[in-house]
Design a protein around this motif. Sequence first.
Motif, PDB file in Angstrom:
ATOM      1  N   ASN A  24      -3.910   3.261  31.160  1.00 12.69           N
ATOM      2  CA  ASN A  24      -4.597   2.036  31.554  1.00 12.69           C
ATOM      3  C   ASN A  24      -3.646   0.855  31.671  1.00 12.69           C
ATOM      4  OD1 ASN A  24      -7.777   2.048  31.726  1.00 12.69           O
ATOM      5  ND2 ASN A  24      -7.171   3.644  30.273  1.00 12.69           N
ATOM      6  N   VAL A  25      -2.692   0.753  30.752  1.00 11.33           N
ATOM      7  CA  VAL A  25      -1.702  -0.328  30.807  1.00 11.33           C
ATOM      8  C   VAL A  25      -0.830  -0.157  32.052  1.00 11.33           C
ATOM      9  CG1 VAL A  25       0.343  -1.299  29.673  1.00 11.33           C
ATOM     10  CG2 VAL A  25      -1.716  -0.818  28.332  1.00 11.33           C
ATOM     11  N   GLU A  26      -0.382   1.075  32.303  1.00 13.77           N
ATOM     12  CA  GLU A  26       0.432   1.345  33.490  1.00 13.77           C
ATOM     13  C   GLU A  26      -0.317   0.966  34.763  1.00 13.77           C
ATOM     14  OE1 GLU A  26       2.602   5.178  31.380  1.00 13.77           O
ATOM     15  OE2 GLU A  26       1.178   5.523  33.000  1.00 13.77           O
ATOM     16  N   ASP A  27      -1.577   1.353  34.833  1.00 14.96           N
ATOM     17  CA  ASP A  27      -2.400   1.087  36.006  1.00 14.96           C
ATOM     18  C   ASP A  27      -2.645  -0.411  36.187  1.00 14.96           C
ATOM     19  OD1 ASP A  27      -4.161   1.874  38.220  1.00 14.96           O
ATOM     20  OD2 ASP A  27      -5.797   1.262  36.884  1.00 14.96           O
ATOM     21  N   LEU A  28      -3.038  -1.087  35.141  1.00 16.02           N
ATOM     22  CA  LEU A  28      -3.400  -2.498  35.223  1.00 16.02           C
ATOM     23  C   LEU A  28      -2.210  -3.389  35.562  1.00 16.02           C
ATOM     24  CD1 LEU A  28      -5.770  -4.479  34.917  1.00 16.02           C
ATOM     25  CD2 LEU A  28      -5.198  -4.643  32.488  1.00 16.02           C
ATOM     26  N   PHE A  29      -1.034  -3.060  35.014  1.00 17.09           N
ATOM     27  CA  PHE A  29       0.144  -3.898  35.205  1.00 17.09           C
ATOM     28  C   PHE A  29       1.148  -3.320  36.200  1.00 17.09           C
ATOM     29  CE2 PHE A  29      -1.648  -5.212  31.189  1.00 17.09           C
ATOM     30  CZ  PHE A  29      -1.643  -6.594  31.326  1.00 17.09           C
ATOM     31  N   GLY A  30       0.785  -2.225  36.884  1.00 21.47           N
ATOM     32  CA  GLY A  30       1.654  -1.647  37.901  1.00 21.47           C
ATOM     33  C   GLY A  30       2.976  -1.134  37.355  1.00 21.47           C
ATOM     34  N   LEU A  31       2.947  -0.575  36.158  1.00 21.76           N
ATOM     35  CA  LEU A  31       4.170  -0.077  35.513  1.00 21.76           C
ATOM     36  C   LEU A  31       4.421   1.378  35.876  1.00 21.76           C
ATOM     37  CD1 LEU A  31       3.576  -1.401  31.886  1.00 21.76           C
ATOM     38  CD2 LEU A  31       4.770  -2.556  33.739  1.00 21.76           C
ATOM     39  N   ASP A  32       5.691   1.777  35.826  1.00 23.77           N
ATOM     40  CA  ASP A  32       6.018   3.194  35.896  1.00 23.77           C
ATOM     41  C   ASP A  32       5.543   3.835  34.597  1.00 23.77           C
ATOM     42  OD1 ASP A  32       7.237   3.033  38.385  1.00 23.77           O
ATOM     43  OD2 ASP A  32       9.209   2.616  37.525  1.00 23.77           O
ATOM     44  N   SER A  33       5.541   5.139  34.554  1.00 21.18           N
ATOM     45  CA  SER A  33       5.134   5.840  33.340  1.00 21.18           C
ATOM     46  C   SER A  33       5.974   5.387  32.149  1.00 21.18           C
ATOM     47  CB  SER A  33       5.295   7.350  33.509  1.00 21.18           C
ATOM     48  OG  SER A  33       4.390   7.823  34.478  1.00 21.18           O
ATOM     49  N   ILE A  34       5.301   5.166  31.042  1.00 22.88           N
ATOM     50  CA  ILE A  34       5.988   4.755  29.815  1.00 22.88           C
ATOM     51  C   ILE A  34       6.572   6.010  29.178  1.00 22.88           C
ATOM     52  CG2 ILE A  34       5.727   3.651  27.560  1.00 22.88           C
ATOM     53  CD1 ILE A  34       3.254   2.172  28.772  1.00 22.88           C
ATOM     54  N   SER A  35       7.889   6.047  29.044  1.00 25.39           N
ATOM     55  CA  SER A  35       8.551   7.236  28.501  1.00 25.39           C
ATOM     56  C   SER A  35       8.272   7.384  27.006  1.00 25.39           C
ATOM     57  CB  SER A  35      10.060   7.143  28.729  1.00 25.39           C
ATOM     58  OG  SER A  35      10.610   6.124  27.920  1.00 25.39           O
ATOM     59  N   MET A  36       8.394   8.609  26.536  1.00 21.78           N
ATOM     60  CA  MET A  36       8.215   8.877  25.103  1.00 21.78           C
ATOM     61  C   MET A  36       9.213   8.073  24.280  1.00 21.78           C
ATOM     62  SD  MET A  36       5.660  10.781  24.447  1.00 21.78           S
ATOM     63  CE  MET A  36       6.003  11.351  22.796  1.00 21.78           C
ATOM     64  N   GLU A  37      10.442   7.973  24.769  1.00 18.83           N
ATOM     65  CA  GLU A  37      11.477   7.236  24.039  1.00 18.83           C
ATOM     66  C   GLU A  37      11.090   5.779  23.851  1.00 18.83           C
ATOM     67  OE1 GLU A  37      12.288   9.006  26.992  1.00 18.83           O
ATOM     68  OE2 GLU A  37      12.804  10.781  25.834  1.00 18.83           O
ATOM     69  N   ARG A  38      10.512   5.180  24.882  1.00 18.83           N
ATOM     70  CA  ARG A  38      10.113   3.769  24.797  1.00 18.83           C
ATOM     71  C   ARG A  38       8.816   3.613  24.020  1.00 18.83           C
ATOM     72  NH1 ARG A  38      11.351   0.291  29.633  1.00 18.83           N
ATOM     73  NH2 ARG A  38      11.314  -1.274  27.997  1.00 18.83           N
ATOM     74  N   SER A  39       7.927   4.590  24.132  1.00 18.77           N
ATOM     75  CA  SER A  39       6.616   4.452  23.495  1.00 18.77           C
ATOM     76  C   SER A  39       6.676   4.547  21.967  1.00 18.77           C
ATOM     77  CB  SER A  39       5.641   5.488  24.038  1.00 18.77           C
ATOM     78  OG  SER A  39       6.008   6.788  23.650  1.00 18.77           O
ATOM     79  N   VAL A  40       7.661   5.247  21.421  1.00 19.32           N
ATOM     80  CA  VAL A  40       7.722   5.382  19.964  1.00 19.32           C
ATOM     81  C   VAL A  40       7.985   4.048  19.274  1.00 19.32           C
ATOM     82  CG1 VAL A  40       8.362   7.827  19.956  1.00 19.32           C
ATOM     83  CG2 VAL A  40      10.150   6.081  19.938  1.00 19.32           C
ATOM     84  N   ALA A  41       8.535   3.084  19.992  1.00 17.67           N
ATOM     85  CA  ALA A  41       8.803   1.768  19.414  1.00 17.67           C
ATOM     86  C   ALA A  41       7.568   0.866  19.424  1.00 17.67           C
ATOM     87  CB  ALA A  41       9.941   1.084  20.167  1.00 17.67           C
ATOM     88  N   ILE A  42       6.511   1.293  20.118  1.00 18.39           N
ATOM     89  CA  ILE A  42       5.291   0.486  20.218  1.00 18.39           C
ATOM     90  C   ILE A  42       4.341   0.892  19.095  1.00 18.39           C
ATOM     91  CG2 ILE A  42       3.342  -0.146  21.690  1.00 18.39           C
ATOM     92  CD1 ILE A  42       5.151   0.520  24.112  1.00 18.39           C
ATOM     93  N   LYS A  43       4.352   0.107  18.043  1.00 20.88           N
ATOM     94  CA  LYS A  43       3.523   0.409  16.878  1.00 20.88           C
ATOM     95  C   LYS A  43       2.359  -0.567  16.712  1.00 20.88           C
ATOM     96  CE  LYS A  43       7.064   2.898  14.508  1.00 20.88           C
ATOM     97  NZ  LYS A  43       6.965   4.080  15.312  1.00 20.88           N
ATOM     98  N   THR A  44       2.561  -1.815  17.134  1.00 21.96           N
ATOM     99  CA  THR A  44       1.528  -2.848  16.988  1.00 21.96           C
ATOM    100  C   THR A  44       1.122  -3.379  18.360  1.00 21.96           C
ATOM    101  OG1 THR A  44       3.084  -4.687  16.867  1.00 21.96           O
ATOM    102  CG2 THR A  44       2.533  -3.582  14.770  1.00 21.96           C
ATOM    103  N   VAL A  45       0.062  -4.147  18.359  1.00 21.07           N
ATOM    104  CA  VAL A  45      -0.377  -4.795  19.594  1.00 21.07           C
ATOM    105  C   VAL A  45       0.714  -5.751  20.081  1.00 21.07           C
ATOM    106  CG1 VAL A  45      -2.156  -6.257  20.634  1.00 21.07           C
ATOM    107  CG2 VAL A  45      -2.797  -4.518  18.938  1.00 21.07           C
ATOM    108  N   ALA A  46       1.373  -6.445  19.166  1.00 23.41           N
ATOM    109  CA  ALA A  46       2.476  -7.345  19.531  1.00 23.41           C
ATOM    110  C   ALA A  46       3.619  -6.574  20.188  1.00 23.41           C
ATOM    111  CB  ALA A  46       2.978  -8.100  18.307  1.00 23.41           C
ATOM    112  N   ASP A  47       3.920  -5.362  19.702  1.00 25.14           N
ATOM    113  CA  ASP A  47       4.958  -4.527  20.320  1.00 25.14           C
ATOM    114  C   ASP A  47       4.578  -4.180  21.762  1.00 25.14           C
ATOM    115  OD1 ASP A  47       6.341  -4.455  17.885  1.00 25.14           O
ATOM    116  OD2 ASP A  47       5.523  -2.491  17.328  1.00 25.14           O
ATOM    117  N   LEU A  48       3.302  -3.853  21.976  1.00 21.63           N
ATOM    118  CA  LEU A  48       2.824  -3.527  23.315  1.00 21.63           C
ATOM    119  C   LEU A  48       2.944  -4.742  24.235  1.00 21.63           C
ATOM    120  CD1 LEU A  48       1.488  -1.553  25.299  1.00 21.63           C
ATOM    121  CD2 LEU A  48      -0.731  -2.320  24.388  1.00 21.63           C
TER     122      LEU A  48
END
Length: 110
Positions: free
Chosen positions: A55-79
């Motif tokens: 949904n975030v990728e779709d809404l903001f026109g982002l490429d796929s969020i990689s696993m490497e980058r996603s592991v750092a997203i723990k809080t809403v502020a991180d997102l």
Amino acid sequence: MAEAMTDEQTGFLDETLRRLVGMLAPVPRSGVLPSDTLIGGLGYDSLSLMELAFNVEDLFGLDSISMERSVAIKTVADLTAFVTDEIAEGRGTMPDSEALAEKFGEAGGY
């Protein structure tokens, strides 16, 4: 590199992401805080995190969020920081009112 976001755009982005996170949480809720953790605090699991990412990728026109980058997203502020960086680097865009209305189901906009 794209132009830096204004305070108004940053606030709008934060509000939009907090609303989306609350809406898609396994137990939907309002009043999501930047410090809320996705796993644990908001009850996200691997499947619901994937749905949030899509949904975030779709809404903001982002490429796929990689696993490497996603592991750092723990809080809403991180997102929020992640999406802000992607937009600032020209790898995403702010959603328009039509996209927001479609996502949040409001005919009159956000």
